[in-house]
Scaffold this motif. Sequence first.
Motif, short mmCIF file in Angstrom:
data_model
loop_
_atom_site.label_atom_id
_atom_site.label_comp_id
_atom_site.label_asym_id
_atom_site.label_seq_id
_atom_site.Cartn_x
_atom_site.Cartn_y
_atom_site.Cartn_z
N SER A 34 21.93 42.59 28.24
CA SER A 34 22.62 42.77 29.52
C SER A 34 23.84 41.86 29.58
N ILE A 35 24.74 42.20 30.48
CA ILE A 35 25.88 41.33 30.79
C ILE A 35 25.58 40.76 32.17
N GLU A 36 25.38 39.46 32.24
CA GLU A 36 24.95 38.84 33.49
C GLU A 36 26.11 38.58 34.44
N ARG A 37 27.26 38.27 33.89
CA ARG A 37 28.47 38.12 34.71
C ARG A 37 29.68 38.16 33.80
N PHE A 38 30.82 38.53 34.40
CA PHE A 38 32.04 38.56 33.59
C PHE A 38 33.27 38.59 34.48
N ASP A 39 34.35 38.08 33.94
CA ASP A 39 35.69 38.21 34.51
C ASP A 39 36.67 38.08 33.35
N GLN A 40 37.94 37.92 33.62
CA GLN A 40 38.93 37.88 32.55
C GLN A 40 38.88 36.61 31.71
N GLU A 41 38.16 35.59 32.20
CA GLU A 41 38.12 34.32 31.47
C GLU A 41 36.74 33.97 30.92
N GLU A 42 35.68 34.68 31.37
CA GLU A 42 34.35 34.28 30.95
C GLU A 42 33.35 35.44 31.03
N PHE A 43 32.54 35.56 30.00
CA PHE A 43 31.45 36.54 29.95
C PHE A 43 30.16 35.79 29.66
N LEU A 44 29.10 36.11 30.36
CA LEU A 44 27.77 35.60 30.04
C LEU A 44 26.93 36.80 29.65
#
Length: 99
Positions: A34-44
């Motif tokens: 899964s992708i728990e969170r993301f934006d243009q500077e960080e993906f978890l």
Amino acid sequence: MTLQPDNATYTIPTGDHLLTVRNRKRMDVTSVKSIERFDQEEFLVHTSQGHLLIRGEELRIVHLDVDKGLLTLEGTVKTLQYDDEDNGLSKSFLHKIFG
């Protein structure tokens, strides 16, 4: 993983986690749960090998196949950090939010 030298074909055993970064601009990840969170500077990203924190600039999803566990990102990759399943990044993130 088996490499076939004649045609550069990779055979990845089911469930194996593979990470490839090309020129710090494109990244392929297998065994993504899964992708728990993301934006243009960080993906978890939650992978079969734990949580993977990806930091960079102008990061974006190029391809995502949840059923096969495949993720492709583009952007400038600056940091890759793994953490075990049972501690670390995800708990730290939740701890920051909820105290």
